[in-house]
Design a protein around this motif. Sequence first.
Motif, PDB file in Angstrom:
ATOM      1  N   ALA A  25       0.827  -1.206   0.000  1.00  0.00           N
ATOM      2  CA  ALA A  25       0.000   0.000   0.000  1.00  0.00           C
ATOM      3  C   ALA A  25       0.867   1.265   0.000  1.00  0.00           C
ATOM      4  CB  ALA A  25      -0.928  -0.023   1.221  1.00  0.00           C
ATOM      5  N   LEU A  28       4.750   5.116  -3.932  1.00  0.00           N
ATOM      6  CA  LEU A  28       4.686   6.380  -4.650  1.00  0.00           C
ATOM      7  C   LEU A  28       3.283   6.974  -4.584  1.00  0.00           C
ATOM      8  CD1 LEU A  28       6.715   5.397  -7.811  1.00  0.00           C
ATOM      9  CD2 LEU A  28       7.470   6.759  -5.856  1.00  0.00           C
ATOM     10  N   GLY A  29       2.290   6.104  -4.413  1.00  0.00           N
ATOM     11  CA  GLY A  29       0.914   6.579  -4.297  1.00  0.00           C
ATOM     12  C   GLY A  29       0.780   7.587  -3.171  1.00  0.00           C
ATOM     13  N   TYR A 107       4.296   3.056 -13.235  1.00  0.00           N
ATOM     14  CA  TYR A 107       4.773   3.267 -11.862  1.00  0.00           C
ATOM     15  C   TYR A 107       6.291   3.121 -11.806  1.00  0.00           C
ATOM     16  CZ  TYR A 107       4.182   2.648  -6.735  1.00  0.00           C
ATOM     17  OH  TYR A 107       4.202   2.770  -5.376  1.00  0.00           O
ATOM     18  N   PHE A 229      -6.095   3.405  -5.232  1.00  0.00           N
ATOM     19  CA  PHE A 229      -4.717   3.223  -5.691  1.00  0.00           C
ATOM     20  C   PHE A 229      -3.780   3.117  -4.495  1.00  0.00           C
ATOM     21  CE2 PHE A 229      -0.565   4.790  -7.085  1.00  0.00           C
ATOM     22  CZ  PHE A 229      -0.392   4.149  -8.301  1.00  0.00           C
ATOM     23  N   SER A 230      -3.961   4.034  -3.565  1.00  0.00           N
ATOM     24  CA  SER A 230      -3.048   4.068  -2.435  1.00  0.00           C
ATOM     25  C   SER A 230      -3.157   2.808  -1.581  1.00  0.00           C
ATOM     26  CB  SER A 230      -3.334   5.310  -1.586  1.00  0.00           C
ATOM     27  OG  SER A 230      -2.284   5.517  -0.697  1.00  0.00           O
ATOM     28  N   SER A 232      -3.899  -0.137  -2.719  1.00  0.00           N
ATOM     29  CA  SER A 232      -3.674  -1.303  -3.596  1.00  0.00           C
ATOM     30  C   SER A 232      -4.937  -2.143  -3.773  1.00  0.00           C
ATOM     31  CB  SER A 232      -2.575  -2.217  -3.043  1.00  0.00           C
ATOM     32  OG  SER A 232      -1.401  -1.526  -2.775  1.00  0.00           O
TER      33      SER A 232
END
Length: 457
Positions: A25, A28-29, A107, A229-230, A232
């Motif tokens: 998790a 880079l998010g 990513y 996204f953050s 996952s």
Amino acid sequence: MAESDIQRGSWNSKAGFIIAAAGSAIGLGNIWRFPYVAGENGGAAFVILYILFVILIGLPVMIAELAIGRHTHKNPIGAFSRLFPKSNWKLIGIMGVVTGIGILSFYSVIAGYTIGYFVKLLSGQLNAISGPAESQQIFATFTADPYVSIGYLFVFLIFTAYIVLGGVSTGIEKWTKILMPLLFVLLIILAIRSITLDGAVKGLEFYLNPDFSKIRPSTLAKALGQALFSLSLGMGAMITYGSYLSKRDNIISSAVSVCFFDTLIAILAGLVVFPALFAMGMDPAGGPGLVFIVLPSIFHKIPGGMYFGAGIFLLLSVAALTSTISLLEVAVSYFVDEKRWTRQKATIIMTITAFICGIPAALSFGSVEWLSRLPLFHIGMLDLMNAVFGNYSLALGSLLIAVFTGYKWGINAVKTEIEEHGNRFGPFGLWAFTIRFLCPIAIAIILGYILITGHYF
Ligand code: PHE
């Protein structure tokens, strides 16, 4: 443990799982994507929506994914076909594998840049930065070099492949355990420095004092996409990681810890970026280059700052690495489980695929004109992949996972799975309500609205 479980591997300890899932998790998010998306979408009001989506949609979907994974002990495609053989539900998994490789491709481009910045800082190339304008120039020159962008993309994917080859627990747990807490400490130091800069208050205000008139329908879609996204979610990474969980582990408390730490790091990253950004008079809507421009501009205001900065970028690369391993692992576990490929073959082929798909994204920071601003879309290739795979596909995937667990597999099956070995599913009613009604309806409304209005990006 069954024979097949021994071959697939499992986590060494409960903490091992939480650490690995948090490693997936946190990446880079949180540190690259969250600040620039928040900056582009009005600051504090976006942050509040983001936190709401983490709690109301992210957490319930994470519980669902972990339960599916642990129950079936399978990759995202195998999991659905094991529960309902010959049904179309496995399409969720297929979409997840494709999305995983899609995210991995762009990513890794950004992750490659973090290695590049580590090298730059360590070798003293950023010592004499006079301010944000110069920092911006350095970023633009650096990323516009096609050899550099593709080279670092390649290097980063090799690291990812190397760890995935080692298999799930030995590779992933070992790295994350030591380095994530260190990242946390360095970010706190940096946040303190940033907040104490002259003129930082304006940044804090932008970040913490909401102006709800800034919320547009596309803000909702971006906050939702950012939350998924953050964490996952929506593409099966948590199904895959859950499949290595043992029945003793408590899914609920693991999911709560992962959501908590992930959000904490994102909020902290904002506290580093926004005060400094306003103190230096920069535009918060600076786009994907934001952290690469803001951070180097504060390092020289700290004693030994360039080494400190090198440390930050090194840890950022590691945080990205613990996320890319989970992205690659989704596809690899599928080919290993279902197609009987060896781990080596699956890893090599999927890494090459991600490399090839990543090249257009790597060339979209100015090295190739039309890739930097695509005809028709008017955004760059990396931005397009980020929106398609990193927002919409995850939203659709989460919607389908919610419908699947809420109506097809059934809320009671999830309860049974979670309560195995004496763990209690305390807030079961609340979870069942969110997964059956709130998640699917909210996501459908947001996606539907975007589809109708056409404000995709
Ligand atoms: N959550 C990761 C990050 O914030 C990215 C990611 C998305 C990883 C989807 C796996 C699946 O950096």
